[in-house]
Design an enzyme around this catalytic site. Structure first.
Site, PDB file in Angstrom:
ATOM      1  N   GLN A 290       0.849  -1.195   0.000  1.00 20.07           N
ATOM      2  CA  GLN A 290       0.000   0.000   0.000  1.00 20.07           C
ATOM      3  C   GLN A 290       0.886   1.247   0.000  1.00 20.07           C
ATOM      4  OE1 GLN A 290      -3.528  -0.546   2.953  1.00 20.07           O
ATOM      5  NE2 GLN A 290      -1.842  -1.805   3.705  1.00 20.07           N
TER       6      GLN A 290
ATOM      7  N   ASP B 258       6.201   4.844  -1.076  1.00 22.46           N
ATOM      8  CA  ASP B 258       7.541   5.406  -0.827  1.00 22.46           C
ATOM      9  C   ASP B 258       8.649   4.797  -1.696  1.00 22.46           C
ATOM     10  OD1 ASP B 258       7.613   3.673   2.408  1.00 22.46           O
ATOM     11  OD2 ASP B 258       8.146   2.919   0.412  1.00 22.46           O
TER      12      ASP B 258
ATOM     13  N   HIS C 160      -1.306   1.465  -4.430  1.00 22.37           N
ATOM     14  CA  HIS C 160      -1.694   2.875  -4.303  1.00 22.37           C
ATOM     15  C   HIS C 160      -0.763   3.803  -5.076  1.00 22.37           C
ATOM     16  CE1 HIS C 160      -3.722   1.669  -0.259  1.00 22.37           C
ATOM     17  NE2 HIS C 160      -4.437   1.318  -1.309  1.00 22.37           N
TER      18      HIS C 160
ATOM     19  N   CYS D 175      -0.057  13.679 -15.911  1.00 23.71           N
ATOM     20  CA  CYS D 175      -0.623  14.921 -16.436  1.00 23.71           C
ATOM     21  C   CYS D 175      -2.143  14.914 -16.240  1.00 23.71           C
ATOM     22  CB  CYS D 175      -0.285  15.057 -17.931  1.00 23.71           C
ATOM     23  SG  CYS D 175      -1.087  16.488 -18.677  1.00 23.71           S
TER      24      CYS D 175
ATOM     25  N   CYS E 130       2.978  20.200 -16.732  1.00 22.39           N
ATOM     26  CA  CYS E 130       3.299  19.355 -17.890  1.00 22.39           C
ATOM     27  C   CYS E 130       3.720  20.267 -19.043  1.00 22.39           C
ATOM     28  CB  CYS E 130       2.060  18.545 -18.290  1.00 22.39           C
ATOM     29  SG  CYS E 130       2.297  17.549 -19.766  1.00 22.39           S
TER      30      CYS E 130
ATOM     31  N   GLY F  51       2.778  -4.401   9.067  1.00 22.35           N
ATOM     32  CA  GLY F  51       2.761  -2.951   9.278  1.00 22.35           C
ATOM     33  C   GLY F  51       1.599  -2.229   8.632  1.00 22.35           C
ATOM     34  N   THR F  52       0.399  -2.837   8.725  1.00 20.77           N
ATOM     35  CA  THR F  52      -0.767  -2.095   8.231  1.00 20.77           C
ATOM     36  C   THR F  52      -1.875  -2.108   9.285  1.00 20.77           C
ATOM     37  OG1 THR F  52      -2.394  -1.852   6.440  1.00 20.77           O
ATOM     38  CG2 THR F  52      -1.745  -4.114   6.997  1.00 20.77           C
TER      39      THR F  52
ATOM     40  N   GLU G 169       1.024  -3.513  17.176  1.00 25.00           N
ATOM     41  CA  GLU G 169      -0.176  -3.712  18.017  1.00 25.00           C
ATOM     42  C   GLU G 169      -1.189  -4.536  17.250  1.00 25.00           C
ATOM     43  OE1 GLU G 169      -1.042   0.423  18.608  1.00 25.00           O
ATOM     44  OE2 GLU G 169      -1.996   0.627  16.645  1.00 25.00           O
TER      45      GLU G 169
ATOM     46  N   ALA H 216       8.776  -4.395  12.848  1.00 26.67           N
ATOM     47  CA  ALA H 216       8.977  -5.263  11.670  1.00 26.67           C
ATOM     48  C   ALA H 216      10.461  -5.492  11.389  1.00 26.67           C
ATOM     49  CB  ALA H 216       8.311  -4.623  10.460  1.00 26.67           C
TER      50      ALA H 216
HETATM   51  C1  BV8 Z   1     -11.720   2.738  -3.488  1.00 23.10           C
HETATM   52  C2  BV8 Z   1      -2.014   6.767  -1.456  1.00 23.10           C
HETATM   53  C3  BV8 Z   1     -13.553   2.368  -4.942  1.00 23.10           C
HETATM   54  C4  BV8 Z   1      -1.990   8.225  -1.275  1.00 23.10           C
HETATM   55  C5  BV8 Z   1      -3.665   5.812   0.056  1.00 23.10           C
HETATM   56  C6  BV8 Z   1     -16.238   6.893   1.471  1.00 23.10           C
HETATM   57  C7  BV8 Z   1     -16.007   7.539   0.268  1.00 23.10           C
HETATM   58  C8  BV8 Z   1     -15.093   7.063  -0.655  1.00 23.10           C
HETATM   59  C9  BV8 Z   1     -14.375   5.919  -0.381  1.00 23.10           C
HETATM   60  C10 BV8 Z   1     -14.604   5.284   0.827  1.00 23.10           C
HETATM   61  C11 BV8 Z   1     -15.520   5.737   1.748  1.00 23.10           C
HETATM   62  N1  BV8 Z   1     -15.515   4.912   2.823  1.00 23.10           N
HETATM   63  C12 BV8 Z   1     -14.601   3.928   2.612  1.00 23.10           C
HETATM   64  C13 BV8 Z   1     -14.060   4.132   1.396  1.00 23.10           C
HETATM   65  C14 BV8 Z   1     -13.065   3.323   0.770  1.00 23.10           C
HETATM   66  C15 BV8 Z   1     -11.716   3.988   1.057  1.00 23.10           C
HETATM   67  C16 BV8 Z   1     -11.268   3.570   2.443  1.00 23.10           C
HETATM   68  O1  BV8 Z   1     -10.876   2.443   2.629  1.00 23.10           O
HETATM   69  N2  BV8 Z   1     -11.310   4.501   3.420  1.00 23.10           N
HETATM   70  C17 BV8 Z   1     -10.879   4.149   4.767  1.00 23.10           C
HETATM   71  C18 BV8 Z   1     -10.137   5.333   5.393  1.00 23.10           C
HETATM   72  C19 BV8 Z   1     -12.101   3.729   5.564  1.00 23.10           C
HETATM   73  N3  BV8 Z   1     -10.843   3.447   0.054  1.00 23.10           N
HETATM   74  C20 BV8 Z   1     -10.673   4.109  -1.090  1.00 23.10           C
HETATM   75  O2  BV8 Z   1     -11.140   5.202  -1.326  1.00 23.10           O
HETATM   76  C21 BV8 Z   1      -9.857   3.356  -2.121  1.00 23.10           C
HETATM   77  N4  BV8 Z   1     -10.563   3.373  -3.368  1.00 23.10           N
HETATM   78  O3  BV8 Z   1     -12.267   2.162  -2.583  1.00 23.10           O
HETATM   79  O4  BV8 Z   1     -12.236   2.827  -4.770  1.00 23.10           O
HETATM   80  C22 BV8 Z   1     -14.427   3.544  -4.607  1.00 23.10           C
HETATM   81  C23 BV8 Z   1     -14.429   4.606  -5.491  1.00 23.10           C
HETATM   82  C24 BV8 Z   1     -15.274   5.666  -5.214  1.00 23.10           C
HETATM   83  C25 BV8 Z   1     -16.079   5.683  -4.064  1.00 23.10           C
HETATM   84  C26 BV8 Z   1     -16.030   4.604  -3.169  1.00 23.10           C
HETATM   85  C27 BV8 Z   1     -15.199   3.538  -3.435  1.00 23.10           C
HETATM   86  C28 BV8 Z   1      -8.514   4.041  -2.312  1.00 23.10           C
HETATM   87  C29 BV8 Z   1      -7.683   3.856  -1.060  1.00 23.10           C
HETATM   88  C30 BV8 Z   1      -6.253   4.333  -1.330  1.00 23.10           C
HETATM   89  C31 BV8 Z   1      -6.012   5.635  -0.610  1.00 23.10           C
HETATM   90  N5  BV8 Z   1      -4.615   6.020  -0.812  1.00 23.10           N
HETATM   91  N6  BV8 Z   1      -2.405   6.160  -0.188  1.00 23.10           N
HETATM   92  C32 BV8 Z   1      -0.756   8.645  -0.506  1.00 23.10           C
HETATM   93  O5  BV8 Z   1      -0.125   7.811   0.179  1.00 23.10           O
HETATM   94  O6  BV8 Z   1      -0.427   9.831  -0.600  1.00 23.10           O
HETATM   95  S1  BV8 Z   1      -4.071   5.048   1.499  1.00 23.10           S
HETATM   96  C33 BV8 Z   1      -2.890   5.233   2.693  1.00 23.10           C
HETATM   97  O7  BV8 Z   1      -3.351   4.404   3.768  1.00 23.10           O
HETATM   98  C34 BV8 Z   1      -1.520   4.702   2.355  1.00 23.10           C
HETATM   99  O8  BV8 Z   1      -1.426   4.070   1.104  1.00 23.10           O
HETATM  100  C35 BV8 Z   1      -1.307   3.669   3.445  1.00 23.10           C
HETATM  101  O9  BV8 Z   1      -0.448   2.684   3.075  1.00 23.10           O
HETATM  102  C36 BV8 Z   1      -2.691   3.197   3.581  1.00 23.10           C
HETATM  103  C37 BV8 Z   1      -3.041   2.275   4.679  1.00 23.10           C
HETATM  104  O10 BV8 Z   1      -2.485   2.763   5.855  1.00 23.10           O
HETATM  105  P1  BV8 Z   1      -1.351   1.838   6.523  1.00 23.10           P
HETATM  106  O11 BV8 Z   1      -0.340   1.527   5.486  1.00 23.10           O
HETATM  107  O12 BV8 Z   1      -1.993   0.705   7.200  1.00 23.10           O
HETATM  108  O13 BV8 Z   1      -0.693   2.843   7.530  1.00 23.10           O
HETATM  109  P2  BV8 Z   1      -1.258   3.262   8.957  1.00 23.10           P
HETATM  110  O14 BV8 Z   1      -0.495   4.466   9.395  1.00 23.10           O
HETATM  111  O15 BV8 Z   1      -2.742   3.299   8.917  1.00 23.10           O
HETATM  112  O16 BV8 Z   1      -0.867   2.030   9.901  1.00 23.10           O
HETATM  113  C38 BV8 Z   1       0.487   1.730  10.150  1.00 23.10           C
HETATM  114  C39 BV8 Z   1       0.486   0.407  10.857  1.00 23.10           C
HETATM  115  O17 BV8 Z   1       1.829   0.026  11.070  1.00 23.10           O
HETATM  116  C40 BV8 Z   1      -0.186   0.468  12.227  1.00 23.10           C
HETATM  117  O18 BV8 Z   1      -0.977  -0.689  12.406  1.00 23.10           O
HETATM  118  C41 BV8 Z   1       1.011   0.449  13.201  1.00 23.10           C
HETATM  119  O19 BV8 Z   1       0.701  -0.231  14.406  1.00 23.10           O
HETATM  120  C42 BV8 Z   1       2.013  -0.340  12.412  1.00 23.10           C
HETATM  121  N7  BV8 Z   1       3.406  -0.026  12.723  1.00 23.10           N
HETATM  122  C43 BV8 Z   1       3.947   1.185  13.020  1.00 23.10           C
HETATM  123  N8  BV8 Z   1       5.277   1.051  13.198  1.00 23.10           N
HETATM  124  C44 BV8 Z   1       5.572  -0.264  13.001  1.00 23.10           C
HETATM  125  C45 BV8 Z   1       4.387  -0.953  12.698  1.00 23.10           C
HETATM  126  N9  BV8 Z   1       4.352  -2.272  12.446  1.00 23.10           N
HETATM  127  C46 BV8 Z   1       5.522  -2.938  12.513  1.00 23.10           C
HETATM  128  N10 BV8 Z   1       6.709  -2.340  12.806  1.00 23.10           N
HETATM  129  C47 BV8 Z   1       6.771  -1.022  13.054  1.00 23.10           C
HETATM  130  N11 BV8 Z   1       7.955  -0.446  13.345  1.00 23.10           N
END
Ligand code: BV8
Length: 237
Positions: free
Chosen positions: A91, A94, A109, A117, A138, A177-178, A205, A221
């Site tokens: 996901q 980077d 993602h 563009c 562009c 890590g998600t 966690e 991780a």
């Molecule tokens: C889609 C790119 C169909 C950008 C990202 C209402 C309206 C519209 C959509 C929705 C809606 N409700 C729900 C949705 C669907 C939505 C969604 O899921 N929303 C969530 C918030 C509920 N999804 C979408 O919109 C997707 N498209 O569904 O299309 C559609 C179309 C139209 C309308 C409806 C549906 C698109 C989703 C993609 C979004 N883009 N990133 C950018 O990065 O700039 S998402 C973003 O979150 C990143 O990509 C990231 O990777 C991703 C997930 O987060 P995590 O990677 O899990 O990171 P997070 O910080 O959350 O967690 C870190 C974890 O690591 C934690 O658990 C922590 O404990 C752990 N950790 C920390 N340190 C460590 C560790 N683990 C191990 N070791 C460590 N040291």
């Protein structure tokens, strides 16, 4: 666990890059100025204020450019070399998996080093840090946007179907890590589980996924993945 794994799928999130000092999305460092990622990573935010959104990406690109892959990224490279049917689904945008040497990657993602563009949809790679001009333009005169998937945008159909195929056929799935809240990525481990895979989660966690995992390894991780690999190695293809 005496099982053999001929087909392996891995899903990574921001946590695998945390020990490379890349900020995660929902952790304490998930904020930039007073904004959350969900407020900026949307088509609406870019429409309303492309300069603000690009300032956020420029800041992240600057941070990521000074980060190095960590032992967790490198462990996944080792795994890939030891298993011909290995797919790394990330996901993260980077690019640290590529820099570590992974090659069989599905970037669900997109990638922060790619631009698109807004008029012609042509994509390009750009590593300027900092950006000389915000928003970058562009040659056709239209603004460029980050070539990433924003909230509310659909994922590339080829990439999501490659991810579905990988998790449907794998015997082992690692989820590293998600927070397992963003869809459709967060549904991939359940599909693997339904297809009979052994599911291992590595996280600091517990997450909504933890109850479904066969093993939940709590810890960083960069420490836990190399340790897990040491234990899994002889079960690999
Ligand atoms: C889609 C790119 C169909 C950008 C990202 C209402 C309206 C519209 C959509 C929705 C809606 N409700 C729900 C949705 C669907 C939505 C969604 O899921 N929303 C969530 C918030 C509920 N999804 C979408 O919109 C997707 N498209 O569904 O299309 C559609 C179309 C139209 C309308 C409806 C549906 C698109 C989703 C993609 C979004 N883009 N990133 C950018 O990065 O700039 S998402 C973003 O979150 C990143 O990509 C990231 O990777 C991703 C997930 O987060 P995590 O990677 O899990 O990171 P997070 O910080 O959350 O967690 C870190 C974890 O690591 C934690 O658990 C922590 O404990 C752990 N950790 C920390 N340190 C460590 C560790 N683990 C191990 N070791 C460590 N040291």
């Amino acid at each position: 666990m005496a099982r053999r794994f001929d087909s392996v799928a891995v899903l990574t999130g921001a946590g695998i890059s945390a020990e490379s000092n890349v900020p995660t999305f929902r952790g304490k460092d998930g904020l930039w100025r007073q904004y959350r990622a969900e407020e900026l990573a949307t088509p609406g935010a870019f429409q309303r204020d492309p300069i603000l959104v690009w300032e956020w990406y420029d800041w992240r690109r600057g941070l990521i450019a000074s980060c190095e892959p960590n032992a967790a990224h490198r462990t996944l490279v080792d795994m890939e070399t030891r298993c011909e049917d290995f797919v790394l689904i990330t996901q993260n945008v980077d690019g640290l998996h590529q820099r570590a040497g992974s090659s069989r990657i599905v970037e669900l993602h997109g990638n922060i080093w790619e631009m698109r563009c807004t008029a012609e949809n042509a994509t390009s790679e750009n590593h300027d840090v900092p950006l000389p001009q915000i928003p970058p333009m562009c040659s056709c005169g239209a603004p460029l946007r980050p070539h990433v998937v924003w909230f509310g945008e659909s994922l590339d159909p080829d990439r999501i179907s490659a991810a579905y195929r990988a998790v449907e056929r794998c015997q082992l799935m690692l989820v590293v890590g998600t927070s397992a809240v963003v869809q459709p990525a967060a549904s991939l481990p359940a599909i693997a589980k339904d297809s009979g895979a052994y599911l291992i989660e590595v996280n600091l966690e517990k997450t909504p996924l933890s109850p479904w995992a066969d093993e939940v390894i709590l810890g960083p991780a960069a420490e836990e993945l190399p340790r897990l690999w040491g234990r899994l190695k002889e079960s690999f293809c």
